[in-house]
Design an enzyme around this catalytic site. Structure first.
Site, PDB file in Angstrom:
ATOM      1  N   ASP A   1      -4.889  -7.241   5.977  1.00 18.02           N
ATOM      2  CA  ASP A   1      -6.141  -6.559   5.641  1.00 18.02           C
ATOM      3  C   ASP A   1      -7.231  -7.595   5.327  1.00 18.02           C
ATOM      4  O   ASP A   1      -8.337  -7.580   5.878  1.00 18.02           O
ATOM      5  CB  ASP A   1      -5.860  -5.663   4.414  1.00 18.02           C
TER       6      ASP A   1
ATOM      7  N   LYS B   1       3.613 -15.270   1.539  1.00 21.68           N
ATOM      8  CA  LYS B   1       3.578 -16.124   0.342  1.00 21.68           C
ATOM      9  C   LYS B   1       5.023 -16.376  -0.071  1.00 21.68           C
ATOM     10  O   LYS B   1       5.478 -15.937  -1.138  1.00 21.68           O
ATOM     11  CB  LYS B   1       2.784 -15.422  -0.772  1.00 21.68           C
TER      12      LYS B   1
ATOM     13  N   ASP C   1     -10.399  -9.005   8.017  1.00 24.20           N
ATOM     14  CA  ASP C   1     -11.818  -8.870   7.647  1.00 24.20           C
ATOM     15  C   ASP C   1     -12.505 -10.228   7.618  1.00 24.20           C
ATOM     16  O   ASP C   1     -13.652 -10.377   8.052  1.00 24.20           O
ATOM     17  CB  ASP C   1     -11.950  -8.207   6.265  1.00 24.20           C
TER      18      ASP C   1
ATOM     19  N   TYR D   1       0.822  -1.215   0.000  1.00 23.86           N
ATOM     20  CA  TYR D   1       0.000   0.000   0.000  1.00 23.86           C
ATOM     21  C   TYR D   1       0.859   1.270   0.000  1.00 23.86           C
ATOM     22  O   TYR D   1       0.357   2.368  -0.247  1.00 23.86           O
ATOM     23  CB  TYR D   1      -0.935   0.031   1.211  1.00 23.86           C
TER      24      TYR D   1
ATOM     25  N   ASP E   1      -2.688 -17.843   1.721  1.00 18.54           N
ATOM     26  CA  ASP E   1      -3.912 -18.391   1.124  1.00 18.54           C
ATOM     27  C   ASP E   1      -4.409 -19.596   1.918  1.00 18.54           C
ATOM     28  O   ASP E   1      -5.612 -19.781   2.106  1.00 18.54           O
ATOM     29  CB  ASP E   1      -3.710 -18.733  -0.364  1.00 18.54           C
TER      30      ASP E   1
END
Ligand code: NAD
Length: 367
Positions: free
Chosen positions: A252, A195, A256, A144, A228
């Site tokens: 993030d 990852k 959520d 970001y 993942d």
């Protein structure tokens, strides 16, 4: 830190913000009166409420007050009244400014499924009942913020969008320490997600987290998991996790997802923490995960529990008041045990109460 004279800045903000922060103020007053604590609290405008009076979402005066406070507790910013302002003038900019200038690099979001509300989750009760996870998300680095970034023209009338995912050793190590420190106060297990199978920055993340564990937190159990897979495991068997550590992007998404396991937005607190200064003070901002809920603002029906649990996090992480935090958490549990519910979490057989009633009921259980 002395047990007296802690400075708390309340920033109610917009929509339901003032209604839910009012209940926090009542609890602080109760602690002062009944537990001989000496919180001093100031209340200031932020977001749209500040725009209406000062033409800007946060004034320098309020910003400096937040720098000098032991903890800042925010309601919410934003609403339809200010939706047409240009991006740089919107109420939400105040929040971004606070996060950036206070250098709040660690975002803590607990995902707790209260046994009394297990039916609100979309998952089966046996999967989520008793769930208690803490997600630690890096908040100021990664994709970001990384450079280069942008959209550029390329050949054949095409365009290319670019963002850069980058982390340095020190950025990884400081957030890893937050996760390990938290785990020590919980079940002592950290699951670090990246990852590393496809990203070099993920390989570095894994290596640096392992290094900190081996050097400084030998007794904490550390598991590495691909992000993942973590997303899948959160739905398959979320109770396997204690503390989940992730970078800005994966954190993030995962926070959520974990929030949704619990079933109600009105119950979810959060903390954003910065570094400890030389006086031992941690810069911090506590706020509910939900927004200003303009659809229900001014009706005294908002659920104040997310904001009250944000206060509990402030007591625990910024104010060294672990016992008081436990007391407050227990009071919330007792009120839910009694079947009191605000409109958003009401179900058959429970009693519907207002925002004010919920705050009063929680205070009555502190006694
Ligand atoms: P929201 O979280 O405000 O509301 C989503 C839904 O959940 C609404 O139906 C609302 O009534 C309900 N809800 C939220 N909190 C509740 C509570 N405590 N009790 C009962 N019901 C509750 O999200 P939104 O509608 O997407 O955003 C509304 C405004 O809030 C926007 O201007 C947005 O930018 C802002 N916002 C601010 C923050 C923040 O200040 N941190 C976060 C998210 C959204």
């Amino acid at each position: 830190m002395s047990s007296k004279g802690r400075k708390i800045l309340l920033l109610p903000g917009d929509g339901i913000g003032p209604e839910v922060v009012r209940e926090v103020k009542k609890i602080l007053e109760w602690f002062n009166k009944n537990k001989s604590l000496d919180f001093s609290f100031d209340e200031e405008l932020i977001g749209g409420a500040s725009i209406d009076v000062n033409k800007i979402p946060i004034t320098d005066e309020v910003f400096y007050k937040s720098l000098q406070s032991d903890a800042v507790i925010l309601g919410a910013c934003g609403g339809p009244k200010w939706d047409n302002l240009e991006f740089s003038k919107k109420p939400e900019r105040a929040l971004l400014k606070l996060r950036k200038e206070l250098k709040l690099f660690a975002n803590l979001r607990p995902a707790i499924c209260f046994k009394q509300l297990v039916d609100s989750s979309t998952l089966k009760p046996e999967i989520v009942s008793g769930l208690d996870i803490m997600i630690v998300r890096e908040l100021t680095g990664g994709i970001y913020f990384g450079e280069p970034r942008g959209i550029e023209p390329i050949e054949n009338n095409q365009r290319r969008g670019i963002n850069t995912h980058s982390y340095t050793t020190s950025e990884i190590q400081r957030i890893a320490r937050v996760a390990f420190d938290l785990a020590k106060k919980r079940k002592n297990v950290v699951t670090s997600c990246e990852k590393s199978n496809v990203m070099e920055a993920g390989v570095l993340w894994r290596e640096e987290v392992q290094l900190i564990k081996d050097k400084e937190f030998k007794k904490v159990e550390l598991n590495h998991m691909l992000a993942d897979n973590c997303a899948m495991q959160l739905l398959r068997n979320p109770k396997q996790f204690d503390v989940i550590l992730a970078d800005n992007l994966f954190g993030d998404m995962l926070s959520d997802e974990a929030a949704m396991l619990t079933g109600s937005l009105g119950l979810l607190p959060s903390a954003s923490l910065g570094a400890r200064d030389k006086n031992g003070k941690i810069r911090s901002l506590y706020e509910p995960v939900h927004g200003s809920a303009p659809d229900i603002a001014g009706k005294n029906i908002a659920n104040p529990i997310a904001t009250i649990l944000s206060l509990s996090m402030a007591l625990r992480y910024s104010l060294d008041l672990e016992k008081e935090a436990d007391l407050l958490d227990a009071a919330v549990q007792k009120v839910l045990d009694d079947g009191l519910r605000t409109k958003d979490i009401i179900s058959k057989g429970n009693k519907e109460v207002t925002t004010t009633d919920m705050g009063d009921a929680i205070i009555s259980k502190l006694k």
